[in-house]
Design a protein around this motif. Structure first.
Motif, PDB file in Angstrom:
ATOM      1  N   ALA A  47       0.799  -1.226   0.000  1.00 26.27           N
ATOM      2  CA  ALA A  47       0.000   0.000   0.000  1.00 26.27           C
ATOM      3  C   ALA A  47       0.833   1.279   0.000  1.00 26.27           C
ATOM      4  O   ALA A  47       0.488   2.224  -0.718  1.00 26.27           O
ATOM      5  CB  ALA A  47      -0.972  -0.010   1.168  1.00 26.27           C
ATOM      6  N   PRO A  48       1.921   1.380   0.744  1.00 25.78           N
ATOM      7  CA  PRO A  48       2.683   2.631   0.732  1.00 25.78           C
ATOM      8  C   PRO A  48       3.445   2.889  -0.562  1.00 25.78           C
ATOM      9  O   PRO A  48       3.988   3.970  -0.755  1.00 25.78           O
ATOM     10  CB  PRO A  48       3.663   2.491   1.893  1.00 25.78           C
ATOM     11  CG  PRO A  48       3.148   1.410   2.732  1.00 25.78           C
ATOM     12  CD  PRO A  48       2.379   0.510   1.825  1.00 25.78           C
ATOM     13  N   ALA A  49       3.499   1.940  -1.467  1.00 27.73           N
ATOM     14  CA  ALA A  49       4.276   2.124  -2.695  1.00 27.73           C
ATOM     15  C   ALA A  49       3.751   3.289  -3.524  1.00 27.73           C
ATOM     16  O   ALA A  49       4.531   4.022  -4.134  1.00 27.73           O
ATOM     17  CB  ALA A  49       4.261   0.834  -3.514  1.00 27.73           C
ATOM     18  N   ALA A  50       2.445   3.487  -3.556  1.00 27.24           N
ATOM     19  CA  ALA A  50       1.889   4.593  -4.328  1.00 27.24           C
ATOM     20  C   ALA A  50       2.272   5.937  -3.719  1.00 27.24           C
ATOM     21  O   ALA A  50       2.450   6.925  -4.435  1.00 27.24           O
ATOM     22  CB  ALA A  50       0.378   4.460  -4.403  1.00 27.24           C
ATOM     23  N   ALA A  51       2.415   5.986  -2.421  1.00 28.68           N
ATOM     24  CA  ALA A  51       2.772   7.241  -1.771  1.00 28.68           C
ATOM     25  C   ALA A  51       4.234   7.618  -2.021  1.00 28.68           C
ATOM     26  O   ALA A  51       4.599   8.786  -1.905  1.00 28.68           O
ATOM     27  CB  ALA A  51       2.510   7.145  -0.275  1.00 28.68           C
TER      28      ALA A  51
END
Length: 90
Positions: free
Chosen positions: A21-25
């Motif tokens: 999930a944090p990859a997009a951020a």
């Protein structure tokens, strides 16, 4: 499905989501995007004061419009009978 399999599926899916999930951020902004100017002082005041004040006014108007000021409770009746032989509980 047995309980250990369900637990493994739950834990593994949570771990995958926490990892992915944090990859997009972490992605940077595209180079082709033009940098925009930020809000000026009037824009910030409108955003931080004007919009909440406007919502307050709208909610107040809606609350006053739906208030039941013409409600009169019914007169007490004799439909409820309280026997006098019951002991006091207090």
């Amino acid at each position: 499905m047995s309980t250990p399999v369900r637990l493994f599926a739950l834990v593994s899916s949570v771990l995958v989501m926490v990892a992915v999930a944090p990859a997009a951020a972490l992605a940077g902004t595209p180079v082709t995007w033009e940098s925009e100017k930020g809000l000026d002082f009037l824009g910030y005041v409108t955003l931080l004061v004007g919009i909440p004040a406007g919502l307050f006014v709208v909610i107040t108007i809606l609350a006053l419009a739906t208030a039941r000021r013409s409600y009169t409770p019914p007169a007490p009746g004799s439909e409820i009978h309280v026997p006098s032989d019951l002991p006091d509980h207090h």
